[in-house]
Enzyme design. Structure first.
Site, PDB file in Angstrom:
ATOM      1  N   LYS A   1      19.419 -12.493  11.680  1.00 42.30           N
ATOM      2  CA  LYS A   1      18.284 -13.336  11.655  1.00 42.30           C
ATOM      3  C   LYS A   1      17.444 -12.600  11.051  1.00 42.30           C
ATOM      4  CE  LYS A   1      19.181 -15.907  16.051  1.00 42.30           C
ATOM      5  NZ  LYS A   1      19.397 -16.267  18.254  1.00 42.30           N
TER       6      LYS A   1
ATOM      7  N   GLN B   1      16.483 -13.187  22.809  1.00 44.12           N
ATOM      8  CA  GLN B   1      18.097 -13.462  22.529  1.00 44.12           C
ATOM      9  C   GLN B   1      18.947 -13.442  23.650  1.00 44.12           C
ATOM     10  OE1 GLN B   1      19.648 -13.639  19.800  1.00 44.12           O
ATOM     11  NE2 GLN B   1      21.155 -14.593  20.308  1.00 44.12           N
TER      12      GLN B   1
ATOM     13  N   ASP C   1      13.049 -21.799  19.409  1.00 45.90           N
ATOM     14  CA  ASP C   1      14.939 -22.412  19.774  1.00 45.90           C
ATOM     15  C   ASP C   1      14.402 -23.899  20.325  1.00 45.90           C
ATOM     16  OD1 ASP C   1      16.685 -20.116  19.025  1.00 45.90           O
ATOM     17  OD2 ASP C   1      16.352 -19.126  21.147  1.00 45.90           O
TER      18      ASP C   1
END
Ligand code: NDP
Length: 287
Positions: free
Chosen positions: A53, A97, A120
């Protein structure tokens, strides 16, 4: 032979477009979009995902802010960090995460991220907008990437039958919601769908999305010759190969179009993370 839906190529094209837009922003003396990534602990898979990322952000000229916290960190500390990031004007996207260690309630973390920085697309506010068919929703990156692939390859959705295998919050559920908003007739299946029923349900699909993580689940018995298959699954075989949910060798010659694994849905997921960050940035700058 099927059309191979080249997610790696499409993702690169999207990244190139994003890069051009970010370069323009910087030329006109605006700040670069910023993404904050929180990683708790040092799980090797998470470390690779997070590294990718950061790499993707750097490639397109976005700023990334990494926060690596000890495995033993308290829920309160993570919540405090998120609260700071929510009000940090350099940051447009925040992601934590997953998975998280057991002392941290994953839902509390997801709920704490400001919905307008929730790149997200996991916050209930964004999930709610998605279910309402509201285009303002920030949508989970993997299903969003699947929809981009359908669009890019001119695969029609209106009036088509779609079957989604899997109902996770990350893939299956948002995928089904997006297909519904795209005017498909959607069936969602899961581990309680009787195994003997699954091939027949899947054979009915014009668009089949497989998101189980069960390598080789989809065999020729599940398909029809007009079918488009998006294979989200990622599994590692005993000899270290990455494979999807589809038994590619036997299925690919029999369907209309299919995504490979690797090189299909995976690269699109990161491209969509960049896209969501840019969307969030644009909205913030317009305010
Ligand atoms: P989960 O494990 O959270 O969900 C798997 C889903 O598949 C569940 O809903 C489960 O049903 C269902 N399922 C499992 N076995 C069967 C079966 N035999 N028949 C029907 N349904 C079944 O995984 P995720 O949704 O997070 O991820 C799915 C896969 O996609 C994984 O391989 C993951 O690695 C991959 N992935 C890939 C990404 C990418 O970028 N390419 C991004 C995210 C995930 P139930 O709900 O009843 O348990």
């Amino acid at each position: 032979m099927a059309i191979i839906i080249d997610g790696a190529k499409l993702a690169q094209e999207i990244r190139t477009e994003i890069k051009a837009e970010v370069e323009e922003l910087i030329k006109s003396n605006r700040r670069a979009p910023g993404l904050a990534v929180i990683q708790v602990g040092d799980d090797p898979a998470s470390t690779i995902y997070v590294r990718n990322k950061f790499k993707a952000c750097a490639e397109v000229g976005m700023e990334s802010f990494g926060f690596t916290l000890e495995d033993s960190v308290s829920e309160q500390e993570v919540l405090r960090l998120i609260s700071d990031l929510n009000t940090d004007s350099r940051i447009d996207g925040i992601l934590c995460q997953l998975p998280l260690p057991t002392q941290i309630d994953q839902n509390k973390i997801i709920f704490a991220i400001a919905p307008d920085k929730d790149v997200d697309g996991f916050h209930p506010y964004n999930v709610g907008l998605l279910l309402m068919g509201n285009p303002e929703a920030l949508v989970a990156c993997t299903p969003l990437g699947c929809m981009e692939m359908l669009k890019a390859y001119g695969i029609p959705t209106r009036g088509k039958r779609a079957v989604v295998i899997g109902r996770s919050n990350i893939v299956g559920r948002p995928m089904a919601a997006l297909l519904l908003s795209a005017d498909c007739t959607v069936t969602t299946t899961h581990s309680h769908t009787p195994a003997e029923d699954l091939p027949g349900i899947c054979r009915e699909a014009d668009i089949l999305v497989a998101a189980t993580g069960k390598a080789g689940l989809i065999t020729p018995d599940f398909i029809n010759s007009d079918q488009v298959i998006l294979d989200v699954g990622i599994s590692r075989t005993a000899d270290g190969k990455i494979v999807g949910d589809v038994d590619f060798a036997t299925v690919e010659p029999l369907v209309k179009a299919i995504t490979p694994v690797p090189g299909g849905v995976g690269p699109m997921t990161i491209a969509m993370l960049l896209k969501n960050t840019l969307t969030s940035y644009r909205r913030r700058m317009a305010d």
